[in-house]
Design a protein around this motif. Structure first.
Motif, short mmCIF file in Angstrom:
data_model
loop_
_atom_site.label_atom_id
_atom_site.label_comp_id
_atom_site.label_asym_id
_atom_site.label_seq_id
_atom_site.Cartn_x
_atom_site.Cartn_y
_atom_site.Cartn_z
N LYS A 99 -1.64 46.35 22.95
CA LYS A 99 -1.97 45.23 23.82
C LYS A 99 -1.17 43.97 23.44
O LYS A 99 -0.92 43.12 24.29
N ILE A 100 -0.78 43.90 22.19
CA ILE A 100 0.08 42.78 21.79
C ILE A 100 1.45 42.93 22.45
O ILE A 100 2.01 41.97 23.00
N ILE A 101 1.96 44.16 22.41
CA ILE A 101 3.27 44.41 23.03
C ILE A 101 3.19 44.12 24.54
O ILE A 101 4.07 43.46 25.10
N GLU A 102 2.10 44.55 25.16
CA GLU A 102 1.91 44.27 26.60
C GLU A 102 1.88 42.77 26.88
O GLU A 102 2.47 42.29 27.84
N ALA A 103 1.16 42.04 26.02
CA ALA A 103 1.03 40.59 26.24
C ALA A 103 2.39 39.91 26.16
O ALA A 103 2.76 39.10 27.02
N VAL A 104 3.17 40.28 25.15
CA VAL A 104 4.48 39.64 24.99
C VAL A 104 5.42 40.07 26.12
O VAL A 104 6.17 39.25 26.65
N SER A 105 5.34 41.34 26.52
CA SER A 105 6.16 41.80 27.65
C SER A 105 5.83 41.02 28.92
O SER A 105 6.72 40.67 29.69
N ASP A 106 4.56 40.77 29.08
CA ASP A 106 4.10 40.05 30.27
C ASP A 106 4.71 38.65 30.32
O ASP A 106 5.23 38.20 31.34
N VAL A 107 4.70 37.98 29.19
CA VAL A 107 5.29 36.63 29.13
C VAL A 107 6.78 36.73 29.39
O VAL A 107 7.36 35.92 30.13
N ALA A 108 7.41 37.73 28.78
CA ALA A 108 8.86 37.88 28.94
C ALA A 108 9.23 38.12 30.40
O ALA A 108 10.22 37.60 30.89
N LYS A 109 8.40 38.89 31.10
CA LYS A 109 8.67 39.15 32.52
C LYS A 109 8.49 37.90 33.34
O LYS A 109 9.19 37.67 34.31
N GLY A 110 7.54 37.06 32.91
CA GLY A 110 7.32 35.80 33.61
C GLY A 110 8.45 34.82 33.38
O GLY A 110 8.49 33.75 34.00
N GLY A 111 9.38 35.16 32.51
CA GLY A 111 10.55 34.31 32.32
C GLY A 111 10.31 33.10 31.45
O GLY A 111 11.14 32.22 31.37
N LYS A 112 9.14 33.05 30.81
CA LYS A 112 8.87 31.87 29.99
C LYS A 112 8.84 32.22 28.53
O LYS A 112 8.34 33.26 28.16
#
Lengths: 294, 769, 156
Positions: C143-156
């Motif tokens: 879930k940590i990897i998912e959270a960071v991926s999510d931010v990365a996809k958001g471009g921020k």
């Protein structure tokens, strides 16, 4: 204040190498040098060392550099961090096996803080970076109060956590030789987890000219109090065509080298380590020769 | 299953995580009180010694030292760090003093100091002079039972803490073995795993005006309170345990650790004292996983697989004190009953004292060890009779109405078949499993393995699982949920708030859990262990919410002039079921209960008590795909899948998180986690994260937890447990996958490359001979 | 014992104080300045719980001498939110359930900040490599990897 993990010491910030040398020299064994702190402070917390004087050298200008290329050789300044190494295009492109040894260190924070020189000065025979640098034929420049010395890494270590450095001396840079045409290198290790020090590691450099192995350097770590060179194995390859059967023979010679005298500890057993010297040496040699002979 | 749930089943965020993610959450490690002192412990360097004298005069003379405590300050009340002892009517054995005349493991505290800061406290510890009469020690159960072996306790002859004792046996195993067509057996060993939560063991204690407040990482705050009172020989009501967030758990908080020392220090110093252990002290002193050092198991089946007889013996290395070794072995035994329909079973447990650190509990308590042995033997049986290992498990697991862990208990639901199906599908079993004896070639070989288990949701009816939950309503229609599950980061408070909100027809945001938790405020609760948080405490919450709902409806019925049973609540509004237009805001009723001005003021505060009797086993199937390097013995987990029968996931994100976390701990248990204690002097050689390795992100393979939601008739909103379940099946599934890959049967955990390689060599030498 | 004057710029604010020369940055931040989100665990560089940014780079505050980073810009977990608005990484951690006991969380978030500062769109492998110095015992990391991926996809 409430919590202090370290015992008090006298703290100095050196502005120059010679100032650092003098403080180190005048305090002898009581003094310790601080760059990244990644090995010094854990040792202090565990009571392995109790320096009364600490000299911070991160305040010295001009020591944080990585310069050069495979034709001229590589110079690594004593304040270049492991992360600098990981990011250096010269290191990554021209010295891929050194890059491999650095980049597989798990912690980004440790790579941000720890210096390459600090990593190899700690004197642990399990240092991945020191093993590959030994294979690459690297030398260290030692600056003290007397004449500067340039010493090959394979004569730098005396025992576990013991080097030839005298009070007052420090390494100011690592000199990695050029890699002439036909030279290939490889680094391999085995560890309990990705973040654990190696059970065994092997660094290999080979140079093949016209299908013949002109030079072979094999360094093996974590199998003796210091990183060793598997010289018999090197000799087997020297001047020969690198065929799989020869490589197998060399790998066995590395395993049976009298310098390979591993211990059993919490990370592995002596028998396993010894056996893995053969496997890793063979695999590393396959890597270097296959790429060249391809 | 109930339909149209608005809050239950939703992936709502765990409320306390907003504080945690900003660094605003308090832990024992972060708590600082005015005038707080720093406590430090003096540990025994010997595994076994008589403490002849402790001279504290130089330490006490040091400027800044406020208290030094030794056995002279110990009220000498026998107790145990194991606070769960109170869950059994007769308790578990108690054999500890805060400071004893004899030290029994390396690291056992001999004295403690409180000083104005850490530096002075450390200096003072160094100034304490202890005279030890060093005695011989034993470091293995085999040596401990030998004639003439040094005794750990004078009272335990041959160091036998508990002699081999059969428990919950049924049928005639010898007869059934004789009628079996195939019999397999093995002796298995497992490691002494550390819970290794990131926050080191620590606590703060303050003795003030005749009351003792302890900020503790306890998972069982109320029983922690009782045990502290017992050890200090003070009335229980004198003690108040506050639980800030704990940066550890997984069983670590089911035993005391620094608490007794901090309490003695604050009572002597008259000022608050923090005892924060270093990671090294934590690993040397914190009771570890129950160390079932040996499992002997034998099983017999008919040609078609029909399970006939199972015999097992579980040997616990208790270490210096009994701690939880007996219950650990007992759970290994009891949990082993549930999985398969054996005609007869004979199982026994024994515990032996050694000069090791004693055992507490860790996630997967006992069941880890029996599951490892059983699921490997099942694999062997399947090979011998030529049966697909998934089919065996499907065919012969117990089902609804079958025997549970304890005599006279019944299985209330079982979703194992579905777990086996979805897990097999996701791992790609059909393509990857090529049948028994499939030829694999090459240096690196792949294999797949399966394992299964059933666990529990609270240890009732065997153990006391008394729980209280309170809901206190505010005038705006929101409420505070007052419970005491122990704040380990399970996320269970979110589930509790969801349950309450769903029952009450209000929003998730309207229910706020009390944090930190304080035994002066919360009703009695056992706390968190045995995967009971959602199931047991959740049922108390559900009941409290139902009671509150009735009170709200009653009041609304008066306001609206409609019978209470004609009313419903949805989206914070109470309305007539027949005429939804007619209704009143939930908030208005709440306001009326408090600001009623001479009419009928009565704040709604309800407390519900639960003593569950069903144990609602969750089931699970685990699938591993591995690649074995036959030259190095390295086992790489390519994929690890667990499919878990959760009944219903109150909060799927939280459930997945629990299972995924267990999964990686299970992989660590299977492959590399190991506390190594010197067999020469009893020193823990793995007393740092540099030496006791837990998985980093780079050691984390592709792993997944799938949820199977088929309900359970007893759970809150038909939920079952998930807290412990994630950790069981990695070791046996990986072991079975290794067999599939390279044909070796491993019996020892961790399955290190050294062991794999040795087994491979052993195999090839037996083949060539 | 030696004390020296020190200035730190923590989370954008200037702090002038006298520090012990043997004080670690962790101790000064947590005990002297009250940034209790800086958590200590292993004390030896194996776990990353104490991670803070010094001049924009993630370091271990338990192995950093406070005296050696005088005058530097330091960011702790307390410095990420802007007023009441959490940093996108913080929001993602809560949303994805990347937090359980939460003890590793501040260090993990700071390491993620360091990673995304250097590489705003990391791959899954790059995230694992970037956060490998931070141990989490609770989550199994997914879930940590998912959270960071999510931010990365958001471009921020």
């Amino acid at each position: 204040m409430l919590f202090r993990a370290l015992s008090p010491f006298s703290y100095w910030e050196a502005k120059s190498i010679s100032e650092a040398n003098e403080i180190l020299f005048s305090n002898g064994k009581k003094a310790a040098l601080l760059a990244g702190g990644c090995s010094l402070f854990p040792q202090m917390k565990n009571g392995l060392t109790k320096p009364e004087v600490i000299v911070n050298i991160t305040t010295i200008e001009g020591l944080r550099f990585i310069e050069g290329n495979r034709d001229e050789g590589l110079r690594i300044g004593s304040l270049a961090t492991l992360r600098d190494g990981e990011k250096s295009p010269a290191l990554r492109q021209d010295y891929g096996s050194l890059f491999d040894a650095i980049t597989q260190i798990a912690s980004v924070q440790v790579k941000n803080m720890g210096t390459i020189v600090g990593n190899i000065t700690e004197g642990t025979p399990a240092s991945d970076v020191a093993t590959i640098l030994t294979a690459l034929g690297a030398k260290v420049k030692i600056v003290g109060l007397g004449e500067d010395k340039i010493v090959p890494l394979d004569s730098f270590y005396v025992h576990v956590r013991k080097t030839i450095l005298e009070p007052g001396e420090m390494i100011t840079e690592i000199l990695v030789p050029p890699l002439p045409d036909g030279t290939r290198t490889a680094f391999l290790n085995l560890a309990k987890t990705k973040e654990d020090p190696a059970k065994v590691n092997v660094g290999v450099l080979t140079r093949v000219v016209d299908g013949v192995c002109e030079e072979a350097r094999i360094a093996v770590g974590a199998v003796a109090p210091v990183i060793i060179r598997a010289k018999k194995a090197e000799a087997i390859l020297q001047g020969e065509k690198p065929e799989p059967s020869l490589i197998a023979k060399a790998a066995e010679a590395a395993r049976d080298d009298k310098g390979v005298r591993p211990i059993t500890d919490i990370r592995s057993t002596a028998a396993y380590r010894k056996e893995m010297v053969e496997v890793l040496t063979r695999r590393a040699l396959h890597k270097t020769f296959q790429i060249t002979t391809h | 299953m109930q339909e149209e749930l608005r809050v239950v089943g939703k992936r709502v965020p765990v409320k306390e995580n907003f504080d945690k993610v900003q660094g605003k959450a308090d832990y024992c490690a972060t708590i600082t009180l005015p005038g707080m002192l720093v406590g430090k412990l003096l540990h025994s360097p010997h595994a076994h010694a008589r403490v002849v004298s402790v001279d504290t005069s130089r330490a006490e003379g040091l400027q800044g030292v406020k208290a030094v405590v030794t056995k002279k300050d110990d009220p000498r009340k026998i107790f145990t760090w194991n606070v769960m002892t109170y869950q059994l009517p007769d308790g578990e054995p108690q054999d500890q003093y805060i400071f004893d005349d004899v030290v029994r493991y390396v690291g056992e505290p001999v004295a403690a100091v409180a000083a104005v800061n850490e530096e002075i406290a450390k200096k003072a510890v160094d100034l304490i002079e202890v005279e030890y009469d060093v005695l011989p020690a034993v470091f293995s159960v085999e040596d401990a039972v030998k004639k003439g072996a040094p005794r750990v306790h004078d009272t335990a002859e041959n160091n036998i803490g508990a002699p081999p004792t059969p428990v919950f046996c049924y049928g005639d195993v010898e007869k059934d073995f004789s009628e079996s067509d195939t019999i397999v057996e093995g002796v298995f060993s497992t490691s002494k795993q550390s819970q290794a939560g990131l926050e080191n063991a620590g606590c703060v204690a303050e003795w003030r005006n005749g009351r003792l407040t302890v900020w503790s990482q306890a998972q069982l705050p109320h029983m922690t309170k009782r045990m502290i009172a017992q050890a200090l020989d003070i009335p229980e009501s004198t003690v108040r345990v506050i639980q800030p967030f704990a940066g550890t758990g997984f069983g670590a908080g089911t035993d005391l650790c620094p608490e007794p020392y901090a309490c003695l220090l604050t009572m002597k110093a008259g000022a608050p004292v923090k005892v924060a252990l270093t990671r090294s002290e934590d690993l040397r002193m914190r009771f570890t996983r129950e160390h079932i050092v040996r499992v002997e198991m034998k099983m017999g089946v008919k040609k078609d697989g029909t399970p006939m007889a199972l015999k097992a013996k579980y040997t616990g290395d208790a270490g210096a004190y009994m701690g939880k070794i007996l219950s650990g072995c007992g759970v290994a035994l009891a949990s082993n009953i549930t999985e398969y329909e054996f005609k007869s079973m004979y199982q026994e447990i024994e515990a032996i004292y050694t000069h090791h650190l004693a055992c507490g509990a860790m996630r997967g308590f006992g069941g880890m060890q029996s599951t490892f042995a059983r699921e490997i033997l099942v694999d062997e049986v399947c090979e011998k009779i030529g049966m697909n290992p998934i089919e065996f498990r499907k065919k012969y697991h117990r089902g609804v109405g079958g025997l549970g862990w304890f005599p006279d208990t019944k299985i209330s639901s079982c979703g194992l078949d579905a777990c086996l199906d979805v897990g097999a599908e996701r791992i790609g079993w059909k393509g990857k499993w090529q049948g028994w004896g499939a030829k694999k070639e090459g240096i690196r070989r792949r294999g797949v393995g399966v394992a299964a288990m059933g666990w529990l949701s609270g240890a009732q009816p065997m153990l006391l699982e008394h729980t209280n939950a309170t809901l206190k309503f505010n005038s705006d229609g929101t409420c505070t949920l007052i419970g005491s599950p122990g704040l380990l980061g399970q996320g269970v408070l979110a589930a509790h708030c969801q349950i309450a909100a769903e029952v009450l027809g209000i929003d998730y945001d309207d229910v706020r859990p009390l944090t930190p938790q304080d035994t002066d405020i919360t009703g009695f609760d056992i706390g968190t262990h045995a995967s009971r948080g959602c199931y047991c405490i959740g049922r108390a919450v559900e009941k409290a919410a139902q009671q509150a709902r009735e009170l709200f409806l009653e009041r609304a019925s008066k306001k609206l002039g409609v019978a209470a049973d004609a009313l419903d609540i949805k989206e914070r509004r109470i309305f007539c079921k027949d005429d939804p237009e007619k209704g009143i805001e939930f908030r208005e009723i709440a306001q009326d209960t408090i600001y009623s001005f001479g009419k009928d003021c009565r704040q709604i505060t309800v407390n519900a008590t639960i003593e569950p009797t069903e144990f609602a086993p969750p089931w699970q199937a685990g699938f591993a795909e591995v690649e074995v390097d036959t030259e190095t013995g390295v086992v790489e987990v390519i994929k690890m899948i667990i499919a878990h029968d959760i009944g219903r996931a109150i909060n799927p994100t939280v459930v997945e998180g629990q299972l995924e976390g267990g999964q990686l701990q299970g992989i660590g248990f299977a492959l590399f986690e190991d506390i190594i204690i010197s067999s020469e002097n009893g020193v823990n050689l793995t007393d740092s994260f540099n030496k006791y390795k837990i998985a980093s992100m780079l050691d984390c393979p592709d792993h997944e937890a799938l949820l199977v939601e088929l309900g359970d008739p007893t759970g809150p909103f038909s939920a079952k447990s998930c807290g412990e379940s994630g950790i069981f099946l990695q070791a046996p599934a990986i072991a079975n996958a290794i067999y599939d890959a390279v044909g070796i049967r491993l019996r020892d955990v961790p399955m290190t490359p050294e062991r794999v390689l040795a087994a491979l060599k052993n195999k090839s030498s037996t083949q060539t001979n | 014992m030696q004390k020296i004057p020190a200035t730190f710029f923590v989370n954008g604010d200037r702090y002038d104080l006298m520090i012990d020369t043997h004080a670690l940055l962790l101790e000064v931040l947590r005990d002297d300045l009250g940034f209790k989100g800086v958590h200590e665990s292993c004390g030896e560089g194996d776990c990353g719980a104490c991670t803070v940014l010094v001049d924009g780079v993630a370091v271990l505050s338990c192995l950093t001498l406070a005296a050696a980073v005088r005058g530097k810009e330091i960011v702790t977990i307390e410095g990420l939110a802007k007023g009441s608005d959490l940093d996108p990484i913080q929001n993602a951690f809560v949303k994805h359930g990347a937090i359980q006991c939460g003890y590793c969380t501040p260090g993990m978030v700071m390491a993620a900040k360091n990673l995304l500062n250097e590489n705003p769109h990391p791959s899954r492998e790059e995230i694992k490599k970037g956060l490998a110095g931070n141990l989490c015992r609770c989550t199994g990391y997914n879930k940590i990897i998912e959270a960071v991926s999510d931010v990365a996809k958001g471009g921020k």
